[in-house]
Structures are given as structure tokens and as C-alpha cells.
Design an enzyme around this catalytic site. Structure first.
Site, PDB file in Angstrom:
ATOM      1  N   GLY A  88     -25.192  -0.084  11.040  1.00 50.23           N
ATOM      2  CA  GLY A  88     -26.598  -0.437  10.949  1.00 50.23           C
ATOM      3  C   GLY A  88     -27.009  -1.219   9.724  1.00 50.23           C
ATOM      4  O   GLY A  88     -28.185  -1.509   9.536  1.00 50.23           O
ATOM      5  N   GLU A  90     -19.387   2.898  10.371  1.00 51.70           N
ATOM      6  CA  GLU A  90     -19.061   1.985  11.470  1.00 51.70           C
ATOM      7  C   GLU A  90     -19.842   0.671  11.375  1.00 51.70           C
ATOM      8  O   GLU A  90     -20.662   0.360  12.247  1.00 51.70           O
ATOM      9  CB  GLU A  90     -19.395   2.658  12.805  1.00 51.70           C
ATOM     10  CG  GLU A  90     -18.616   3.930  13.046  1.00 51.70           C
ATOM     11  CD  GLU A  90     -19.100   4.716  14.266  1.00 51.70           C
ATOM     12  OE1 GLU A  90     -18.291   5.456  14.845  1.00 51.70           O
ATOM     13  OE2 GLU A  90     -20.292   4.596  14.641  1.00 51.70           O
ATOM     14  N   PRO A  91     -19.631  -0.128  10.346  1.00 49.44           N
ATOM     15  CA  PRO A  91     -20.358  -1.404  10.281  1.00 49.44           C
ATOM     16  C   PRO A  91     -19.842  -2.382  11.322  1.00 49.44           C
ATOM     17  O   PRO A  91     -18.633  -2.511  11.522  1.00 49.44           O
ATOM     18  CB  PRO A  91     -20.044  -1.907   8.861  1.00 49.44           C
ATOM     19  CG  PRO A  91     -18.734  -1.278   8.516  1.00 49.44           C
ATOM     20  CD  PRO A  91     -18.666   0.039   9.246  1.00 49.44           C
ATOM     21  N   ARG A 103     -22.252  -5.531  12.655  1.00 48.05           N
ATOM     22  CA  ARG A 103     -22.938  -6.769  12.302  1.00 48.05           C
ATOM     23  C   ARG A 103     -22.579  -7.245  10.882  1.00 48.05           C
ATOM     24  O   ARG A 103     -22.326  -8.428  10.661  1.00 48.05           O
ATOM     25  CB  ARG A 103     -24.449  -6.526  12.357  1.00 48.05           C
ATOM     26  CG  ARG A 103     -25.289  -7.759  12.144  1.00 48.05           C
ATOM     27  CD  ARG A 103     -26.766  -7.387  11.935  1.00 48.05           C
ATOM     28  NE  ARG A 103     -27.255  -6.431  12.885  1.00 48.05           N
ATOM     29  CZ  ARG A 103     -27.770  -6.742  14.073  1.00 48.05           C
ATOM     30  NH1 ARG A 103     -27.874  -7.993  14.444  1.00 48.05           N
ATOM     31  NH2 ARG A 103     -28.188  -5.804  14.886  1.00 48.05           N
ATOM     32  N   ARG A 128     -29.613 -13.541  21.955  1.00 45.25           N
ATOM     33  CA  ARG A 128     -30.388 -12.701  21.035  1.00 45.25           C
ATOM     34  C   ARG A 128     -31.836 -13.150  20.903  1.00 45.25           C
ATOM     35  O   ARG A 128     -32.697 -12.350  20.618  1.00 45.25           O
ATOM     36  CB  ARG A 128     -29.699 -12.579  19.675  1.00 45.25           C
ATOM     37  CG  ARG A 128     -28.351 -11.861  19.768  1.00 45.25           C
ATOM     38  CD  ARG A 128     -27.776 -11.450  18.426  1.00 45.25           C
ATOM     39  NE  ARG A 128     -28.522 -10.378  17.805  1.00 45.25           N
ATOM     40  CZ  ARG A 128     -29.336 -10.530  16.785  1.00 45.25           C
ATOM     41  NH1 ARG A 128     -29.522 -11.739  16.251  1.00 45.25           N
ATOM     42  NH2 ARG A 128     -29.996  -9.512  16.288  1.00 45.25           N
ATOM     43  N   TYR A 135     -34.405 -10.409  21.752  1.00 44.45           N
ATOM     44  CA  TYR A 135     -35.073  -9.790  20.592  1.00 44.45           C
ATOM     45  C   TYR A 135     -35.917 -10.763  19.772  1.00 44.45           C
ATOM     46  O   TYR A 135     -36.351 -10.415  18.679  1.00 44.45           O
ATOM     47  CB  TYR A 135     -34.059  -9.181  19.612  1.00 44.45           C
ATOM     48  CG  TYR A 135     -32.848  -8.531  20.195  1.00 44.45           C
ATOM     49  CD1 TYR A 135     -32.935  -7.327  20.882  1.00 44.45           C
ATOM     50  CD2 TYR A 135     -31.578  -9.093  20.031  1.00 44.45           C
ATOM     51  CE1 TYR A 135     -31.808  -6.721  21.402  1.00 44.45           C
ATOM     52  CE2 TYR A 135     -30.442  -8.489  20.540  1.00 44.45           C
ATOM     53  CZ  TYR A 135     -30.565  -7.304  21.226  1.00 44.45           C
ATOM     54  OH  TYR A 135     -29.448  -6.703  21.738  1.00 44.45           O
ATOM     55  N   CYS A 175     -31.276 -22.705  33.269  1.00 45.33           N
ATOM     56  CA  CYS A 175     -32.506 -22.911  34.045  1.00 45.33           C
ATOM     57  C   CYS A 175     -33.432 -21.749  33.823  1.00 45.33           C
ATOM     58  O   CYS A 175     -33.573 -20.858  34.673  1.00 45.33           O
ATOM     59  CB  CYS A 175     -32.159 -23.028  35.517  1.00 45.33           C
ATOM     60  SG  CYS A 175     -31.128 -24.433  35.803  1.00 45.33           S
ATOM     61  N   TYR A 217     -22.657  -9.990  17.868  1.00 43.46           N
ATOM     62  CA  TYR A 217     -23.534  -9.866  19.042  1.00 43.46           C
ATOM     63  C   TYR A 217     -23.901 -11.219  19.650  1.00 43.46           C
ATOM     64  O   TYR A 217     -24.981 -11.380  20.218  1.00 43.46           O
ATOM     65  CB  TYR A 217     -24.789  -9.054  18.687  1.00 43.46           C
ATOM     66  CG  TYR A 217     -24.459  -7.678  18.134  1.00 43.46           C
ATOM     67  CD1 TYR A 217     -23.820  -6.731  18.932  1.00 43.46           C
ATOM     68  CD2 TYR A 217     -24.747  -7.339  16.810  1.00 43.46           C
ATOM     69  CE1 TYR A 217     -23.489  -5.475  18.426  1.00 43.46           C
ATOM     70  CE2 TYR A 217     -24.419  -6.082  16.301  1.00 43.46           C
ATOM     71  CZ  TYR A 217     -23.790  -5.167  17.119  1.00 43.46           C
ATOM     72  OH  TYR A 217     -23.460  -3.933  16.622  1.00 43.46           O
TER      73      TYR A 217
HETATM   74  N1  LLP Z   1     -21.911   2.669  15.660  1.00 43.02           N
HETATM   75  C1  LLP Z   1     -22.603   2.909  16.783  1.00 43.02           C
HETATM   76  C2  LLP Z   1     -22.475   4.190  17.437  1.00 43.02           C
HETATM   77  C3  LLP Z   1     -23.429   1.911  17.333  1.00 43.02           C
HETATM   78  O1  LLP Z   1     -24.105   2.150  18.439  1.00 43.02           O
HETATM   79  C4  LLP Z   1     -23.509   0.652  16.693  1.00 43.02           C
HETATM   80  C5  LLP Z   1     -24.341  -0.419  17.237  1.00 43.02           C
HETATM   81  C6  LLP Z   1     -22.753   0.450  15.522  1.00 43.02           C
HETATM   82  C7  LLP Z   1     -21.980   1.482  15.024  1.00 43.02           C
HETATM   83  C8  LLP Z   1     -22.770  -0.853  14.776  1.00 43.02           C
HETATM   84  O2  LLP Z   1     -24.025  -1.159  14.278  1.00 43.02           O
HETATM   85  P1  LLP Z   1     -24.223  -2.438  13.317  1.00 43.02           P
HETATM   86  O3  LLP Z   1     -23.510  -2.157  12.031  1.00 43.02           O
HETATM   87  O4  LLP Z   1     -23.634  -3.598  14.009  1.00 43.02           O
HETATM   88  O5  LLP Z   1     -25.692  -2.539  13.163  1.00 43.02           O
HETATM   89  N2  LLP Z   1     -27.131  -6.059  20.292  1.00 43.02           N
HETATM   90  C9  LLP Z   1     -27.946  -5.753  19.147  1.00 43.02           C
HETATM   91  C10 LLP Z   1     -27.304  -4.707  18.271  1.00 43.02           C
HETATM   92  C11 LLP Z   1     -26.977  -3.436  19.014  1.00 43.02           C
HETATM   93  C12 LLP Z   1     -26.282  -2.413  18.157  1.00 43.02           C
HETATM   94  C13 LLP Z   1     -25.763  -1.306  18.988  1.00 43.02           C
HETATM   95  N3  LLP Z   1     -25.028  -0.303  18.287  1.00 43.02           N
HETATM   96  C14 LLP Z   1     -28.227  -7.040  18.379  1.00 43.02           C
HETATM   97  O6  LLP Z   1     -27.779  -8.103  18.807  1.00 43.02           O
HETATM   98  O7  LLP Z   1     -28.931  -7.023  17.369  1.00 43.02           O
END
Ligand code: LLP
Length: 434
Positions: free
Chosen positions: A251, A293-294, A296, A333, A337, A364, A393
Site C-alpha cells: 500500500g 507486500e509492496p 506498486r 487506470r 480510477y 471504441c 497495474y
Molecule cells: N497485499 C495485498 C493483500 C493486496 O491486496 C495488495 C494490493 C498488495 C499487497 C499490494 O499493494 P500495493 O503495494 O501495490 O499498493 N488496481 C489498483 C490497485 C489494487 C491493489 C490491490 N491490492 C490500482 O491500479 O491502483
């Protein structure tokens, strides 16, 4: 280059935009567009920043599990493995990619709020490090699979810590509305712990939470860690079991726009490690093994997408559309979003960005945009443009809408490029048609 959002971007002697030392105009010429470009060194540097700060602030009792939903292909798995980090997978497809890349299975965590029994079997058979169990029926199906295979898989329980961390604020929510995980306040999470401990078919190795994505503040992460450890303390007190692992999910927010100002990841780790240590002291708990769990944060800044400009339409007094040869198929995206990106001319990135345009895709669909009001140099048909920070993503959420093949993915390192995922051909587009 203060213009650019990431230090791995630059400009070469021809005045072209570079990523990881590679000339983006040359990449577009050699591999065609649209093209996803990933900078290997940037990926490695970010992974190291995470695991080194965990070493520094939490004496190494930790594992960084890159969330492969952000961007997954075999080459990415190989890079993560070579850094000694772990992997979070959320489907048979992501697990299969890791298996085929030779990823060490003991460092894989398997997620999902609705795993099939076949997926659970695949995870257990392949000996993944831990399965993050989302709900009681799933726990029971997993117990049956474990019995059938004669194994005792390590599990974590996905907990909703009741922290709302969307955007820049955080609000403690009394009511939790999420499809993921066990609720704390209903007693559901505690029941799941009891069942996991008593069934004898699984080993409860941790509790897991993930409070959201693209979070800029550190407070919600601290709050979540606190809630999770309070729960671990309750389990110890009432059931006499010390849960050895704490998974705090991903996150971490990144810079998409020049105006974004995320905190360095090290600050998150330092502050969250402090909370974990303080809570353990307060409750008399052994400090847990920590997982993060990074997704993004690792993939997004390492990537960009190259497009060729096609039609340019100036609608006087309204807006200028610059259409490119990709769009929502390779980057959904904006339509999902309204996400914002920086865009530059790959050929003339140092020129002033004198226009504000709507970059439109080729599907289209009127909503098929990469962005609106995007400052950019004057560009016209045939020019190459780069949309920045698209490493996460984008490829992983791409589709074949309008039967458009998915772009290729190229990795660059020290100015050298290599193909990691081939461009889909027309035959690829129809390969499953009968
Ligand atoms: N761990 C779990 C359980 C998750 O569900 C996620 C993301 C992550 C780790 C990684 O999160 P990050 O570090 O990438 O923020 N499609 C959306 C983002 C959806 C994230 C879903 N879960 C976007 O394009 O912004």
C-alpha cells in the site's frame, strides 16, 4: 532532471528521454509501440530499500514479498528471487508464473478472497511458504486438501483491522465493509484462530492485514500494526498461543505527478517497526517475524509506456485530443480510477510543456483516455510520447478489448534492452477461438 518524477529517467546527447540509460525513441523504433519499458535497476534498488530498512529498523526478522499483481512475468519473478525477496501471488496464473520462473516456493504467499479448491491444492502441492486464508469455508476446504495430500500447510489469517486508509487520511471505522478477510469486532477472526489451532491440519504461522493502496500517510500503517498486535495479545492470553508472524501487506504511496510528495519508504518501516516493538513490550509478546507486500512501490516507478501519436484534434474552445496507439487496453487506470500521470515527448523531453491535452486511446469508447488536461510539449502525428510511472497495474490489468493485442514488455538495464514479454500477434488474439 527535476522535470521528471524519477531519478532513473534522463536525457541523452540526442535530447531523447532515457530510462535506465536506454534511449526511449530507439526502443520505440526497435520494439514498436505501444511498449511497456521496465527498468531492472530501479526495481532492484526499491526492493533493496525495503529489505535493507527492515534489516536496519527490525534486525532482519522479516521478508519483503513483492505483490506480483502489480506486475508479473517470469523475468520479474527472476529479478525478485535474485534479490532474495519473497512473492505474493493471488491466482493460479501468478503462482504458475513464479513456478516457471524457478521462484523458491517457500518464499511465496498465496492470497485471494475466493480461492478455488484447485488453487488451494496447487498451492499446497507446490509447497508455498504460506497461504493467506480469507474465510472459514476456505479454511475448511484447505483442511480437506491438506488431509488428502498428507501435508500441514503454513497459513496466515487475513484480518480486517478496521482502518480506513483511502487517500491521505485515515479514519477508524467501527463498521467494516470489505470482501476481504475476517472481521475483528464480530469475533469472526478469533473463531478462525481457534479453528486453525484445533484442527491439526494447518499451522497458524501468522496474521495478515492490508489496509489499502497508494497510501501517503504513515499513521494508518502504525494504527493497523497496533490493532493486529492487540489481537495477537488477546490470542496469547485466551488461547495460550503466540502467533509467530505478522504480515502488514502493501500500500505504500508513490509519486505519479510532480506535485505528489510521498514519504520515503524507510520512514514507514522505521515508524512501524517502532510500533511493533513497543506493542510487543506492552503485551509481553515475542517480536514477530514481519512480512510486507509492496507492489506498486516496486513496479510503478520502474516503468513507463511508449506510444506513437496518431490523430490530433483541436476542438476550439473545448480541448485538444491527442490519440495514441494504445489506451484502456494497456492502461485501464484512468477509466477505472481517473488516475493521473505525467506525460512527455520522448523526442523532446526538455522542451517546455506548452500545451494541455487529452491523451485518448484507440478503443471504441469515449472514456478510453490516458488522461485529461495533461501538460505536454506540442506533439503531432508520428511523435513518440512516454507516460511515466506505469510499471504497476498497467500490464497486469491489460485486456484485449476490441481484439487489440497486448503490447510487448522490454526490460532495460544500464542502457541495454531485452524483451521480457513478446507483443501479442493477431494469431495470439485468436489462439483460443475454435
Ligand atoms: N497485499 C495485498 C493483500 C493486496 O491486496 C495488495 C494490493 C498488495 C499487497 C499490494 O499493494 P500495493 O503495494 O501495490 O499498493 N488496481 C489498483 C490497485 C489494487 C491493489 C490491490 N491490492 C490500482 O491500479 O491502483
Amino acid at each position: 532532471m527535476s522535470e521528471f518524477i524519477s531519478e532513473n529517467l534522463g536525457v541523452n546527447s540526442q535530447g531523447h528521454l532515457t530510462i535506465g540509460g536506454a534511449d526511449t525513441v530507439a526502443l520505440a523504433k526497435e520494439y514498436g509501440t505501444p511498449l511497456y519499458v521496465m527498468d531492472e535497476q530501479k526495481i532492484r534498488d526499491t526492493l533493496r530499500r525495503f529489505h535493507e530498512s527492515l534489516d536496519r529498523f527490525y534486525h532482519g526478522r522479516s521478508l519483503v514479498c513483492y505483490a506480483s499483481k502489480a506486475f508479473s512475468c517470469k523475468e520479474m519473478c527472476r529479478i525478485v528471487a535474485s534479490e532474495g525477496d519473497g512473492l505474493d501471488v493471488v491466482s493460479a496464473g501468478e503462482l504458475y508464473t513464479a513456478i516457471k520462473a524457478g521462484f523458491p516456493m517457500e518464499k511465496v504467499g498465496y492470497h485471494g478472497n475466493n480461492k478455488t479448491t484447485e488453487e488451494l491444492r496447487m498451492a499446497v502441492e507446490n509447497g508455498v511458504g504460506h497461504i493467506v486464508v480469507d474465510n472459514l469455508p476456505e479454511l475448511r476446504r484447505l483442511e480437506a486438501v491438506a488431509e488428502e495430500l498428507g501435508k500441514v500447510p503454513d497459513i496466515m489469517l487475513r484480518i480486517k483491522p478496521g482502518i480506513d486508509a483511502h487517500t491521505h487520511q485515515f479514519i477508524m471505522t467501527g463498521q467494516i465493509d470489505s470482501k476481504f478477510g475476517f472481521a475483528l469486532e464480530t469475533g469472526e477472526a478469533f473463531e478462525a484462530v481457534k479453528e486453525a489451532l484445533s484442527c491439526g491440519r494447518v499451522k497458524l504461522s501468522g496474521i495478515h492485514c492490508h489496509i489499502g493502496s497508494q497510501i501517503f500517510g504513515i499513521d494508518p500503517f502504525e494504527a493497523a500494526a497496533g490493532v493486529m498486535l492487540d489481537f495477537a495479545a488477546k490470542v496469547k492470553k485466551e488461547l495460550g498461543y503466540e502467533i509467530p508472524g505478522l504480515n502488514l501487506g502493501g500500500g505504500f504511496g508513490i509519486k505519479y505527478l510532480n506535485t505528489d510528495d510521498p514519504q520515503p519508504f524507510e520512514n514507514y518501516i522505521e515508524r512501524v517497526a517502532k510500533v511493533v516493538k513497543a506493542k510487543c513490550e506492552e503485551h509481553g509478546l515475542t517480536e514477530p517475524f514481519i512480512y510486507i507486500e509492496p507492489g506498486r512501490a516496486v513496479a510503478a516507478p520502474a516503468g513507463l509506456t511508449l506510444y506513437t501519436v496518431g490523430a490530433r484534434k483541436e476542438i476550439p474552445g473545448i480541448r485538444t485530443y491527442v490519440s495514441v496507439d494504445g489506451g484502456m487496453g494497456d492502461n485501464p487506470r484512468y477509466i477505472l480510477y481517473q488516475s493521473e500521470y505525467e506525460v512527455v515527448s520522448a523526442e523532446r523531453p526538455l522542451e517546455e510543456r506548452t500545451e494541455k491535452v487529452t491523451v485518448a486511446g484507440r478503443c471504441c469508447e469515449s472514456g478510453d483516455l490516458i488522461g485529461e488536461n495533461m501538460p505536454i510539449q506540442h506533439v503531432d502525428s508520428g511523435d513518440i510520447i512516454a507516460v511515466l510511472a506505469t510499471g504497476a497495474y498497467n500490464y497486469s490489468m491489460s485486456s484485449n478489448y476490441n481484439r487489440v493485442g497486448k503490447p510487448a514488455v522490454v526490460f532495460v538495464n544500464n542502457g541495454e534492452a531485452r524483451i521480457a514479454v513478446k507483443r501479442e500477434t493477431l494469431d495470439d488474439v485468436i489462439r483460443n477461438d475454435v
